[in-house]
Scaffold this motif. Structure first.
Motif, PDB file in Angstrom:
ATOM      1  N   THR A 187      -9.287   6.116   6.570  1.00 48.44           N
ATOM      2  CA  THR A 187      -9.339   4.672   6.730  1.00 48.44           C
ATOM      3  C   THR A 187      -8.365   4.209   7.813  1.00 48.44           C
ATOM      4  OG1 THR A 187      -9.780   4.548   4.375  1.00 48.44           O
ATOM      5  CG2 THR A 187      -9.262   2.504   5.460  1.00 48.44           C
ATOM      6  N   ALA A 188      -7.168   4.763   7.720  1.00 51.92           N
ATOM      7  CA  ALA A 188      -6.179   4.413   8.716  1.00 51.92           C
ATOM      8  C   ALA A 188      -6.673   4.793  10.113  1.00 51.92           C
ATOM      9  CB  ALA A 188      -4.864   5.122   8.406  1.00 51.92           C
ATOM     10  N   MET A 215      -9.740   1.111  -1.370  1.00 52.99           N
ATOM     11  CA  MET A 215     -10.739   2.108  -0.989  1.00 52.99           C
ATOM     12  C   MET A 215     -12.018   1.956  -1.820  1.00 52.99           C
ATOM     13  SD  MET A 215     -10.020   4.193   1.395  1.00 52.99           S
ATOM     14  CE  MET A 215     -11.110   5.587   1.091  1.00 52.99           C
ATOM     15  N   ARG A 274     -15.843   9.960  -0.334  1.00 48.73           N
ATOM     16  CA  ARG A 274     -16.035   9.142  -1.531  1.00 48.73           C
ATOM     17  C   ARG A 274     -17.071   9.782  -2.463  1.00 48.73           C
ATOM     18  NH1 ARG A 274     -15.339   3.806  -2.106  1.00 48.73           N
ATOM     19  NH2 ARG A 274     -17.470   3.697  -2.890  1.00 48.73           N
ATOM     20  N   LEU A 285      -2.863  -1.749   9.095  1.00 52.48           N
ATOM     21  CA  LEU A 285      -3.092  -3.125   8.663  1.00 52.48           C
ATOM     22  C   LEU A 285      -2.204  -4.080   9.435  1.00 52.48           C
ATOM     23  CD1 LEU A 285      -3.382  -2.632   4.802  1.00 52.48           C
ATOM     24  CD2 LEU A 285      -5.223  -3.156   6.408  1.00 52.48           C
ATOM     25  N   GLN A 293      -7.652   7.591   2.485  1.00 49.47           N
ATOM     26  CA  GLN A 293      -6.724   6.624   3.090  1.00 49.47           C
ATOM     27  C   GLN A 293      -6.454   6.983   4.548  1.00 49.47           C
ATOM     28  OE1 GLN A 293      -5.771   4.038   1.380  1.00 49.47           O
ATOM     29  NE2 GLN A 293      -5.298   4.560  -0.764  1.00 49.47           N
ATOM     30  N   ARG A 338      -1.066  -3.768  12.307  1.00 48.10           N
ATOM     31  CA  ARG A 338      -1.594  -3.955  13.647  1.00 48.10           C
ATOM     32  C   ARG A 338      -2.721  -4.984  13.632  1.00 48.10           C
ATOM     33  NH1 ARG A 338      -0.659   1.228  15.413  1.00 48.10           N
ATOM     34  NH2 ARG A 338      -2.585   2.030  14.535  1.00 48.10           N
ATOM     35  N   ILE A 339      -3.580  -4.865  12.630  1.00 50.64           N
ATOM     36  CA  ILE A 339      -4.723  -5.788  12.571  1.00 50.64           C
ATOM     37  C   ILE A 339      -4.235  -7.220  12.389  1.00 50.64           C
ATOM     38  CG2 ILE A 339      -6.752  -6.465  11.194  1.00 50.64           C
ATOM     39  CD1 ILE A 339      -7.044  -3.436  10.529  1.00 50.64           C
ATOM     40  N   ARG A 347      -9.667   4.973  11.008  1.00 50.08           N
ATOM     41  CA  ARG A 347     -10.720   4.046  11.386  1.00 50.08           C
ATOM     42  C   ARG A 347     -10.115   2.764  11.969  1.00 50.08           C
ATOM     43  NH1 ARG A 347     -13.773  -0.189   9.846  1.00 50.08           N
ATOM     44  NH2 ARG A 347     -16.013   0.013  10.267  1.00 50.08           N
ATOM     45  N   MET A 348      -9.062   2.288  11.262  1.00 44.33           N
ATOM     46  CA  MET A 348      -8.396   1.080  11.761  1.00 44.33           C
ATOM     47  C   MET A 348      -7.927   1.288  13.186  1.00 44.33           C
ATOM     48  SD  MET A 348      -6.140   0.011   8.493  1.00 44.33           S
ATOM     49  CE  MET A 348      -6.867  -0.188   6.905  1.00 44.33           C
ATOM     50  N   HIS A 353      -9.993  11.041  -2.528  1.00 40.80           N
ATOM     51  CA  HIS A 353     -10.263   9.611  -2.404  1.00 40.80           C
ATOM     52  C   HIS A 353      -9.063   8.883  -1.831  1.00 40.80           C
ATOM     53  CE1 HIS A 353     -11.342   5.535  -3.800  1.00 40.80           C
ATOM     54  NE2 HIS A 353     -12.587   5.982  -3.609  1.00 40.80           N
ATOM     55  N   ASP A 366       0.886  -1.183   0.000  1.00 41.21           N
ATOM     56  CA  ASP A 366       0.000   0.000   0.000  1.00 41.21           C
ATOM     57  C   ASP A 366       0.903   1.206   0.000  1.00 41.21           C
ATOM     58  OD1 ASP A 366      -3.211   0.547   1.330  1.00 41.21           O
ATOM     59  OD2 ASP A 366      -1.809   2.160   0.753  1.00 41.21           O
ATOM     60  N   ASP A 367       0.523   2.233  -0.769  1.00 39.41           N
ATOM     61  CA  ASP A 367       1.406   3.398  -0.852  1.00 39.41           C
ATOM     62  C   ASP A 367       1.251   4.335   0.339  1.00 39.41           C
ATOM     63  OD1 ASP A 367      -1.132   3.900  -1.797  1.00 39.41           O
ATOM     64  OD2 ASP A 367      -0.500   5.501  -3.174  1.00 39.41           O
ATOM     65  N   HIS A 368       0.322   4.065   1.185  1.00 40.51           N
ATOM     66  CA  HIS A 368       0.178   4.896   2.375  1.00 40.51           C
ATOM     67  C   HIS A 368       0.707   4.161   3.596  1.00 40.51           C
ATOM     68  CE1 HIS A 368      -2.685   6.763  -0.385  1.00 40.51           C
ATOM     69  NE2 HIS A 368      -2.469   7.898   0.303  1.00 40.51           N
ATOM     70  N   LYS A 390     -10.962  -1.321   2.531  1.00 39.14           N
ATOM     71  CA  LYS A 390     -10.132  -0.986   3.693  1.00 39.14           C
ATOM     72  C   LYS A 390     -11.006  -0.685   4.894  1.00 39.14           C
ATOM     73  CE  LYS A 390      -6.289   0.740   0.970  1.00 39.14           C
ATOM     74  NZ  LYS A 390      -5.573   1.944   0.518  1.00 39.14           N
ATOM     75  N   GLN A 391     -12.204  -0.168   4.583  1.00 40.25           N
ATOM     76  CA  GLN A 391     -13.127   0.195   5.657  1.00 40.25           C
ATOM     77  C   GLN A 391     -13.494  -1.027   6.493  1.00 40.25           C
ATOM     78  OE1 GLN A 391     -15.841   2.719   3.687  1.00 40.25           O
ATOM     79  NE2 GLN A 391     -16.988   3.195   5.549  1.00 40.25           N
ATOM     80  N   ILE A 423       0.657   5.013   6.587  1.00 41.99           N
ATOM     81  CA  ILE A 423      -0.250   5.076   7.734  1.00 41.99           C
ATOM     82  C   ILE A 423      -1.273   3.941   7.670  1.00 41.99           C
ATOM     83  CG2 ILE A 423      -1.695   6.787   6.540  1.00 41.99           C
ATOM     84  CD1 ILE A 423      -2.402   7.954   9.232  1.00 41.99           C
ATOM     85  N   VAL A 424      -1.649   3.634   6.428  1.00 43.79           N
ATOM     86  CA  VAL A 424      -2.582   2.522   6.236  1.00 43.79           C
ATOM     87  C   VAL A 424      -1.877   1.199   6.535  1.00 43.79           C
ATOM     88  CG1 VAL A 424      -4.016   1.297   4.553  1.00 43.79           C
ATOM     89  CG2 VAL A 424      -3.944   3.790   4.560  1.00 43.79           C
ATOM     90  N   ASP A 442      -3.081  -3.192  -2.457  1.00 39.18           N
ATOM     91  CA  ASP A 442      -4.005  -2.095  -2.785  1.00 39.18           C
ATOM     92  C   ASP A 442      -4.077  -1.961  -4.315  1.00 39.18           C
ATOM     93  OD1 ASP A 442      -5.663   0.058  -2.734  1.00 39.18           O
ATOM     94  OD2 ASP A 442      -4.132   1.501  -2.054  1.00 39.18           O
ATOM     95  N   TRP A 485      -9.037  -0.578  16.515  1.00 39.03           N
ATOM     96  CA  TRP A 485      -8.024  -1.233  17.354  1.00 39.03           C
ATOM     97  C   TRP A 485      -8.123  -0.765  18.787  1.00 39.03           C
ATOM     98  CZ3 TRP A 485      -3.559   0.615  19.895  1.00 39.03           C
ATOM     99  CH2 TRP A 485      -2.672  -0.375  20.293  1.00 39.03           C
TER     100      TRP A 485
END
Lengths: 212, 823
Positions: free
Chosen positions: B636-637, A83, B675, A17, B633, A19-20, B639-640, B628, A8-10, A104-105, A12-13, A54, B644
């Motif tokens: 989304t992060a 996304m 979105r 992930l 992103q 972590r999950i 949200r994760m 978007h 993923d290019d982010h 991702k949501q 932060i994402v 992604d 958590w």
């Protein structure tokens, strides 16, 4: 231990992930990539059990990554995490060779489950996407049949009607009104020259739109 | 009417005389026929008498021969079977040869001993016929002939008997008889059905007749004793013998019981005393013999004659009627014309009068009286000259009237009449004379024309002409002014103005055109476009001119025209036809505006607009992606993380965990908003997956958002360049937005396919439609924008719609044309 690659290019994402994934005791993230090219490289070096990729990435995107990995590592299950929640993306990804697709949501709730599923060789996709996919394949293999004259939406409604869904159920499944479903039903009967739902069902079975 | 009666009587007389003549002729014929019939009957009866006499005595001689034959004699002498058998053979032989009925032999007692009919049912053998006269007479040595009805056989016959003698010739041994049939004699009477032949015995019993029903009847009424006598004689069977009902009228005629008259002839039969031959002939039949041919021949003649007479009477009657009617009409016309003349004379709105040779007025018209103001009784009988002014009176008495009665005519004599109220009126008098048999003028018929009014009118006309002259001069002045104005306009307008005749020859060009051509109006007059411009340009001009002439209305054309400096300028020309007096287009006027600069500016504007639009799309795409991908992103992060966190805090700090959940929901909503925003700006699907996927998604989305069934159908598509894809997507989006917002449609469809290197996009709905030419169409629903987008990628957009007819939008873009691609 299940070895997971995250592309993923982010960052932060990726962080989220990771972590999950690592919440699960039997999983670890063995590699992270910020673009498509990097992802391919990381697969070579880290040899993950599963790749979570992604779609929207600089360089070549997720779809390109899948295509390439299909060539070099056909056994590696790829899970698309994106996304985009439009069914068109999912279909394209599965057509390219992805084993699963989730947004991702929904990652916090479903990612781990998805990874397990694709590892076992099952697909992980939403119902709607699965259906669209099935219909696209059905239409692709039945050239020169009455199916050809139907739009995707008509195919969807046909399939559900054939399976015995009520108009109300179909309406809520696709987020459309009952009236719209009825209009589709009418158009289907007219286009296929059929008289009732029973005939619709027979037609769907004959054309392998549903399995018996 | 009298004529008709005469004709009727005449025709009746004709008919009567014809009828009488006919009747006399007929009667005459009948008489002579009767005479002839009588003569014929006499001859016939005479013949019958000879014939019948011969027939009756026919067998006398054979009977005698038979009586002399030895076998016969022997049979009587020795009446035993053998001699009788021989006798029988002889009898048979005779019977056969004589064609007789029976031949038989009786002994002296009258008993029949041998007979030719011995083997028949009605055999005579054993019968005794001694009562028959022919027997008794034979036994007295007299051979006899006898007519009777057979008592045994019931057959009539002529009996011829002869005594048979043995050696002793004094007493006959018996009698031999030959019976001949009567029928043969009857047959041989040979008479027509109109003749009645009767052979009667002396008492009048009819024995032989050509009419079987007459047989055994009595010709005359007989007394009872006489009838009893007949019965006793057994000559005519057993009766009854009825009276025929005939009565004798003088010597020649008899009447039957029905009153029919017969001509009768009778004669006696030779050798058979008392027997008569009677011949009867119906007088009707005789008459018929006459009348039948007469009627056959003269009937049609009479009939034709009657018809001819009828026709000629009818024809004559018609002719006469016509003649009468015509004569009446002529009389009526004469009367009418006289009345008309009188009425005309009196009522003609002209002054008419007549004078006799002494100059007295004999008649005047009503108008004459009216014009001069007199009553008729004040005028008739007075001298005409009494009503003239003094000078006119002298003129009339001395010159005009004498001249008139000499020549019989005068014309346009200027007189002045004096009216009853003293006014004087000018007239012109013309007159002709009526002449008597000798040709001498006896009275005049004069017409006077009141020229007082005419003289006044002439003066008025003169005034009017002068007025008209003044008006015309005013008009001319106005025309001159207008001409000056128009000439001014033509001279100073920056537009090019020209007039050509029907054949394309210039008749006028304005100053601006002179400047462009570098030639004066006079030089150009009579030249055509071919003389002034390159062939292609001239041809185009001429084509446009002809279109105007042909369709007889004005048109706008864009016409390029080369200038002397070599540049080509674009002109917007309005051309309209001039009409000649015949209503045909006699020429074309053209007013052209140089729009070269305007077009240049327009093109620049278009290019600008295209680049603005492209830039806008690019900007939108960038923002959409930013929203978007970046903001999305990050959210989304977040949200994760919040999920958590929520999980982490669930056990230790439930309140904080709830808070984290809330955060999560808030972030979800934000993600949806981002979105939505991004997609509205530019859907990622279009960039990532292409036009087909984008339209598929969009139509599905429309269905989710509205009540409209929105089908998307597409064929396999080649690669579509981004600009075209963007244009197509935006146009479909705009069209469907209109459908959702304005059309009140229940169905819409989007179709996409490629055709001859062109992309075809079609968006249709079944909504209420709109007027595509209305102002609101281009502004309110963005038709202009859609067309502009289509233009910018080199495509064409066509819109069909009408109120209540739905909307059908079709975009056609060349797939290969990337030349105008602004991106």
């Amino acid at each position: 231990m299940i070895k997971v690659l995250l592309a993923d290019d982010h960052s932060i994402v990726r962080e989220g992930l990771r972590r999950i994934v690592e919440e699960s005791a039997d999983m670890e993230v063995v590699a992270e990539a910020a673009d498509g090219r990097d992802a391919i490289r990381q697969v070579e070096t880290a040899a993950p059990d599963v790749a979570v990729v992604d779609i929207s990435m600089p360089g070549f995107d997720g779809l390109e990554v899948i295509t390439r990995l299909k060539g070099s590592h056909p056994e590696l299950p790829v899970l698309i995490l994106t996304m985009h929640e439009e069914a068109q993306y999912i279909v394209r990804a599965i057509e390219a060779g992805a084993m699963g697709y989730l947004t991702k949501q929904s990652a916090p709730e479903q990612l781990v489950e998805a990874i397990r599923k694709v590892l076992k060789g099952h697909r992980f996709i939403t119902d709607e996407a699965a259906e669209l996919l099935a219909l696209r394949i059905a239409r692709g293999t039945h050239k020169q049949t009455p199916l050809d004259s139907l739009s995707m939406r008509e195919l969807q409604v046909l399939r559900r009607l054939a399976m015995g869904y009520t108009n109300r159920e179909i309406a809520s499944a696709y987020g459309i009104s009952i009236k719209t479903v009825d209009t589709y039903r009418f158009r289907l009967l007219k286009k296929l020259n059929l008289r009732n739902n029973a005939q619709l069902s027979r037609f769907a079975i004959q054309n392998q739109l549903i399995q018996t | 009417m009298r004529l008709r009666l005469i004709l009727m009587v005449l025709s009746l007389l004709t008919f009567l005389s014809t009828s009488i003549g006919g009747y006399l002729y007929y009667h005459n014929l009948k008489e002579s026929a009767l005479l002839e019939a009588e003569q014929q009957a006499e001859v016939r009866v005479e013949m019958l008498r000879i014939n019948l006499s011969a027939k009756i005595s026919e067998n006398t001689r054979p009977a005698r021969v038979l009586a002399g034959i030895p076998e016969i004699v022997r049979a009587l002498e020795n009446p035993r079977p053998a001699p009788l058998g021989h006798a029988n053979q002889v009898l048979d032989h005779f019977n056969q040869n004589l064609e007789a009925d029976v031949c038989y032999l009786m002994d002296h007692s009258g008993l029949t001993v041998a007979s030719s009919n011995r083997d028949d049912r009605d055999s005579f053998v054993g019968h005794n016929f001694d009562f028959r006269p022919y027997f008794t007479r034979a036994m007295q040595h007299a051979p006899a002939t006898y007519l009777a009805l057979g008592t045994t056989s019931g057959i009539r016959g002529v009996y011829s008997s002869c005594p048979v003698y043995g050696t002793n010739r004094t007493i006959p041994l018996g009698v031999v008889v030959v019976k001949a049939p009567i029928e043969r004699i009857e047959e041989e009477l040979g008479l027509g059905p109109e003749d009645i032949i009767l052979v009667t015995n002396p008492l009048g019993v009819i024995f032989i007749s050509n009419r079987s029903e007459w047989r055994y009847q009595l010709l005359w009424d007989l007394s009872r004793e006489e009838i009893a006598g007949i019965a006793r004689s057994r000559q005519f069977g057993e009766g009854p013998w009825r009276w025929t009902g005939l009565k004798l009228r003088d010597d020649r005629y008899v009447l039957d019981h029905k009153g029919r008259r017969y001509l009768m002839n009778r004669t006696r039969i030779d050798n058979y005393p008392g027997w008569d031959i009677i011949h009867l002939r119906s007088l009707d039949a005789i008459a018929k013999v006459v009348s039948e041919p007469l009627i056959r021949i003269t009937g049609p003649v009479v009939f034709t004659a009657s018809i001819l007479i009828g026709f000629s009477v009818f024809f004559l009657y018609q002719k006469a009627s016509q003649e009468i009617v015509k004569r009446k009409e002529v009389q009526k016309a004469l009367g009418d014309s006289e009345r008309r003349y009188r009425s005309l004379y009196n009522h003609t709105p002209a002054m008419l009068h007549s004078i006799d040779s002494s100059g007295h007025l004999v008649s005047v018209s009503d108008f004459w009286l009216e014009a001069l103001g007199y009553r008729r009784n004040e005028v008739i009988g007075r001298q005409l000259t009494d009503f003239l002014t003094e000078s006119s009176r002298l003129y009339a008495e001395q010159s005009v009237i004498p001249d008139f009665f000499r020549t019989g005519i005068c014309q346009d004599i200027p007189y002045q009449f004096r009216r009853a109220n003293g006014e004087v009126i000018d007239v012109l008098l013309s007159a002709v004379a009526e002449r008597d048999e000798t040709g001498k003028p006896v009275r005049s018929l004069a017409v006077s024309i009141d020229v007082t009014a005419r003289n006044r009118a002439e003066r008025a006309l003169q005034l009017a002409q002068e007025e008209l002259g003044r008006y015309t001069r005013g008009l001319e002045k106005q025309v001159q002014e207008r001409t000056r104005e128009i000439t001014g306009i033509l001279r100073y307008t920056p537009d090019v103005v020209s007039i050509k005749d029907r054949d394309g020859r210039y008749t006028l060009i304005n100053t601006r055109f002179e400047a462009i051509l570098g030639r004066s109006n006079d030089e150009v007059r009579g030249l055509t476009d071919t003389d002034l411009f390159p062939p292609a340009v001239a041809r185009q001009f001429r084509e446009n001119d002809l279109k105007v002439v042909r369709e007889r209305r004005s048109f706008q054309f864009e016409e390029p025209m080369p200038h002397p400096d070599g540049t080509i300028h674009d002109y917007l020309s309005v051309k309209f036809p001039f009409y000649g007096e015949d209503g045909e287009a006699s020429g074309v006027c053209e007013i052209s505006t140089d729009i070269t600069e305007v077009k240049k500016a327009q093109n620049q504007l278009r290019r600008l607009s295209a680049s603005i639009m492209a830039g806008q799309e690019k900007e939108r795409a960038a923002i959409a992606r930013e929203l978007h991908d970046e903001l999305g992103q990050v959210l989304t992060a977040l949200r994760m993380d919040s999920v958590w966190m929520a999980k982490r805090l669930e056990d230790r700090d439930p309140a904080a965990a709830r808070r984290a959940h809330d955060m999560c929901r808030l972030i979800d909503k934000n993600i949806e908003d981002v979105r939505g925003m991004a997609i509205r700006l530019r859907p990622g699907v279009l960039d990532d997956l292409g036009l087909v996927a984008a339209l598929e998604w969009y139509t599905t989305d429309i269905e989710r958002r509205s009540e409209i069934v929105c089908a998307f159908e597409h064929a396999a598509m080649p690669v579509i360049n981004e600009a075209v894809a963007t244009a197509a997507y935006r146009i479909a989006q705009e069209a469907l937005t209109n459908t959702v917002r304005h059309a009140r449609a229940s169905k819409a469809s989007v179709g996409l396919h490629a055709e001859r290197e062109h992309l075809i996009l079609r968006v249709r709905d079944n909504g209420r439609g709109f007027d595509p030419h209305g102002a609101s169409a281009s502004e309110g629903i963005g038709l202009a924008g859609m067309k502009e987008r289509a233009n910018l990628v080199g495509g064409r957009l066509r819109v069909w719609s009408a109120h209540g007819q739905g909307t059908d939008i079709r975009l056609e873009v060349p797939l290969m044309d990337t030349g105008r691609n602004p991106t």
